[in-house]
Write an enzyme that holds these catalytic residues in place. Structure first.
Site, PDB file in Angstrom:
ATOM      1  N   TYR B 114     -47.347  35.860 -21.683  1.00 44.62           N
ATOM      2  CA  TYR B 114     -47.108  34.909 -20.600  1.00 44.62           C
ATOM      3  C   TYR B 114     -46.529  35.638 -19.396  1.00 44.62           C
ATOM      4  O   TYR B 114     -45.769  36.598 -19.533  1.00 44.62           O
ATOM      5  CB  TYR B 114     -46.102  33.845 -21.017  1.00 44.62           C
ATOM      6  CG  TYR B 114     -46.634  32.772 -21.923  1.00 44.62           C
ATOM      7  CD1 TYR B 114     -47.174  31.604 -21.391  1.00 44.62           C
ATOM      8  CD2 TYR B 114     -46.587  32.909 -23.299  1.00 44.62           C
ATOM      9  CE1 TYR B 114     -47.649  30.601 -22.220  1.00 44.62           C
ATOM     10  CE2 TYR B 114     -47.064  31.910 -24.134  1.00 44.62           C
ATOM     11  CZ  TYR B 114     -47.594  30.754 -23.585  1.00 44.62           C
ATOM     12  OH  TYR B 114     -48.063  29.768 -24.402  1.00 44.62           O
ATOM     13  N   TYR B 153     -49.584  35.001 -29.971  1.00 46.39           N
ATOM     14  CA  TYR B 153     -48.385  35.782 -29.648  1.00 46.39           C
ATOM     15  C   TYR B 153     -47.292  35.536 -30.677  1.00 46.39           C
ATOM     16  O   TYR B 153     -47.208  34.459 -31.259  1.00 46.39           O
ATOM     17  CB  TYR B 153     -47.897  35.500 -28.228  1.00 46.39           C
ATOM     18  CG  TYR B 153     -47.495  34.072 -27.944  1.00 46.39           C
ATOM     19  CD1 TYR B 153     -46.197  33.620 -28.202  1.00 46.39           C
ATOM     20  CD2 TYR B 153     -48.402  33.170 -27.387  1.00 46.39           C
ATOM     21  CE1 TYR B 153     -45.831  32.314 -27.920  1.00 46.39           C
ATOM     22  CE2 TYR B 153     -48.032  31.857 -27.111  1.00 46.39           C
ATOM     23  CZ  TYR B 153     -46.757  31.432 -27.378  1.00 46.39           C
ATOM     24  OH  TYR B 153     -46.387  30.139 -27.103  1.00 46.39           O
ATOM     25  N   ARG B 163     -47.770  32.306 -32.924  1.00 41.04           N
ATOM     26  CA  ARG B 163     -48.395  31.047 -32.492  1.00 41.04           C
ATOM     27  C   ARG B 163     -49.917  31.174 -32.514  1.00 41.04           C
ATOM     28  O   ARG B 163     -50.451  32.177 -32.045  1.00 41.04           O
ATOM     29  CB  ARG B 163     -47.986  30.687 -31.055  1.00 41.04           C
ATOM     30  CG  ARG B 163     -46.526  30.402 -30.770  1.00 41.04           C
ATOM     31  CD  ARG B 163     -45.911  29.196 -31.464  1.00 41.04           C
ATOM     32  NE  ARG B 163     -46.788  28.064 -31.755  1.00 41.04           N
ATOM     33  CZ  ARG B 163     -47.172  27.126 -30.885  1.00 41.04           C
ATOM     34  NH1 ARG B 163     -46.760  27.171 -29.626  1.00 41.04           N
ATOM     35  NH2 ARG B 163     -47.952  26.121 -31.238  1.00 41.04           N
ATOM     36  N   HIS B 166     -53.408  28.843 -27.963  1.00 38.91           N
ATOM     37  CA  HIS B 166     -53.268  27.471 -27.460  1.00 38.91           C
ATOM     38  C   HIS B 166     -53.133  27.468 -25.950  1.00 38.91           C
ATOM     39  O   HIS B 166     -52.738  28.458 -25.339  1.00 38.91           O
ATOM     40  CB  HIS B 166     -52.054  26.775 -28.091  1.00 38.91           C
ATOM     41  CG  HIS B 166     -50.755  27.461 -27.775  1.00 38.91           C
ATOM     42  ND1 HIS B 166     -50.288  28.528 -28.491  1.00 38.91           N
ATOM     43  CD2 HIS B 166     -49.849  27.256 -26.792  1.00 38.91           C
ATOM     44  CE1 HIS B 166     -49.145  28.943 -27.976  1.00 38.91           C
ATOM     45  NE2 HIS B 166     -48.855  28.192 -26.935  1.00 38.91           N
ATOM     46  N   HIS B 168     -51.259  25.029 -23.000  1.00 43.70           N
ATOM     47  CA  HIS B 168     -50.313  23.938 -22.781  1.00 43.70           C
ATOM     48  C   HIS B 168     -50.867  22.957 -21.749  1.00 43.70           C
ATOM     49  O   HIS B 168     -51.386  23.382 -20.709  1.00 43.70           O
ATOM     50  CB  HIS B 168     -48.981  24.483 -22.257  1.00 43.70           C
ATOM     51  CG  HIS B 168     -48.238  25.313 -23.257  1.00 43.70           C
ATOM     52  ND1 HIS B 168     -47.273  24.809 -24.074  1.00 43.70           N
ATOM     53  CD2 HIS B 168     -48.322  26.632 -23.571  1.00 43.70           C
ATOM     54  CE1 HIS B 168     -46.776  25.759 -24.846  1.00 43.70           C
ATOM     55  NE2 HIS B 168     -47.400  26.884 -24.560  1.00 43.70           N
TER      56      HIS B 168
HETATM   57 FE   LIG Z   1     -47.220  28.684 -25.743  1.00 44.16          FE
END
Ligand SMILES: [Fe+2]
Lengths: 201, 241
Positions: B114, B153, B163, B166, B168
């Site tokens: 991110y 990640y 995770r 995905h 968001h």
């Molecule tokens: Fe996330």
């Protein structure tokens, strides 16, 4: 009537800021809403709404998102579409909607500039709708801010009166004047003896 | 960590209501919920609230590449990764399409990193990818955006926690109760069985968070496509009914 199943909720997680609150956090993307719910020419008493979000261990939460939705000084919610691709547009009029993250101010405060809303009708005291999202919260949490200095109106409010008496104080924001600025302090407690009342819509 | 709920699944129960799809507030396998979830039951108030209509967002809130995450943050080239299209409809519980719904998006890059400053995963940033965007639904409730398929990640919930891939989603509709924040997943992800956030959703409803692969929506020689429809909480009567 058969209903479709809703899309399940998931947490906002810790990494929302460059999309949801980019300008506040200094990311290179614009924000459609921010800490200001009013424009300069909106009539009404200017107030600052501020507070902290506390976890069950008594620590302030640094990665929450707080959204406000409120009526104007006459008690009317905005109905006109929201236009303009940044929150800093000055010609939007009264937006009534704001959003900030708790990650940029000392003490993990959230802080909004708005106006004191009028009552929206019979059986309703002035209030602000508050939506709370954060890492560790799998669903949006909805609560309401009422004004502690409106005891008569609060006594008539249908929703506030439906809250058990011993928990009503968790929904009251307290007025404080600082250098001529009118502030309402509204802390949100996730747990503990002061646990904020949350509502299900 | 062992797979959560992988074996001995309970029989599929019919949902009690259309809202019986959401995770509980406290879901201890997702550790951050322990100190951050209310301990008191939520107070049902929809009978006490007359109207929570919200203004819609007009087309002018969008910039040219807001719905194309492969283009909205380019500096010196194209972002790295698998280009995809994600599209779908936003409906209320009666199946009525909702126009002018604002969908805000954020995601990791193809390496699982991110842009967020709090992110410490040791994977490369992509100078040409922010991972943020937004889109409005059209008159028929349709939306579409292009992006790069996000990578998996690791996170700190437990030893070797990862995770699933995905994206968001934050959704603002026509009513205050429409407000939804969720995550879209990709079909067949092997990490589903190990992810306490995905698993927090009741088993019968998890499929609702998984996009469908749509070969017929792919753009030949350009991008694969996924369908993700969104149904919002909307039990208020509307003037149309
Ligand atoms: Fe996330």
């Amino acid at each position: 009537m058969e209903q479709l199943r809703q899309t399940p909720s998931q947490t906002v997680g810790p990494f929302f800021a460059y999309a949801l609150t980019a300008e506040q956090y200094g990311y290179p993307y614009d924000s459609l809403m921010n800490h200001t719910l009013v424009s300069l020419d909106t009539p009404g008493q200017r107030i600052v709404v501020t507070g902290q979000v506390w976890d069950g261990a008594g620590a302030t939460i640094s990665d929450a998102v707080v959204e406000l939705w409120q009526a104007d000084a006459q008690g009317h919610y905005r109905t006109a579409p929201i236009e303009g691709n940044t929150a800093t547009h000055t010609d939007r009029g009264f937006l009534g909607f704001g959003r900030v993250g708790t990650g940029t101010l000392p003490g993990h405060r959230y802080q909004f500039t708005t106006l004191k809303p009028g009552a929206t009708g019979e059986g309703s005291a002035p209030h602000i709708n508050v939506m709370l999202m954060m890492r560790g919260s799998l669903r949006n949490l909805y609560t309401r801010l009422y004004f502690a200095d409106e005891p008569e109106a609060n006594a008539q409010d249908i929703l506030l009166n439906a809250v058990p008496a011993e928990r009503r104080a968790t929904l009251l924001a307290h007025r404080k004047e600082v250098n001529g600025e009118i502030r309402y302090i509204f802390d949100i407690h996730m747990q503990g003896s002061d646990e904020t009342v949350f509502f299900e819509l | 960590m062992e797979a959560l709920n992988k074996t001995s699944l309970p029989p599929l129960a019919a949902p009690v209501s259309s809202a019986d799809v959401h995770p509980p507030h406290l879901s201890p396998a997702y550790k951050s919920t322990i100190l951050r979830s209310p301990t008191q039951p939520l107070m049902p108030v929809r009978e006490l609230i007359r109207d929570l209509s919200m203004p819609v967002f007009g087309q002018s809130v969008l910039r040219e590449f807001d719905n194309d995450l492969t283009k909205n943050a380019r500096i010196n080239g194209e972002p790295i990764g698998e280009r995809i299209k994600v599209a779908g409809r936003v409906l209320d519980e009666t199946g009525r399409p909702l126009s002018n719904v604002l969908i805000e998006l954020w995601q990791a890059n193809s390496a699982g990193r991110y842009v967020h400053k709090a992110e410490i995963h040791d994977a490369p940033l992509d100078p040409n990818f922010l991972g943020g965007g937004r889109v409005l639904t059209d008159a028929d409730g349709n939306y579409a955006f292009h992006t790069i398929k996000p990578g998996a990640y690791p996170w700190g919930n437990h030893y070797n926690a990862w995770r699933p891939n995905h994206i968001h989603f934050s959704v603002i509709g026509h009513q205050f109760e429409h407000r939804l924040v969720t995550q879209m997943y990709f079909p067949g992800d092997p990490l589903f069985d190990y992810d306490p956030i995905f698993q927090s959703v009741p088993q019968h409803a998890r499929e609702l968070l998984i996009a469908k692969f749509r070969m017929d929506w792919t753009e030949a020689e350009f991008a694969l496509a996924y369908q993700f429809d969104i149904v919002l909480n909307g039990r208020h009567k509307t003037p149309f009914e």
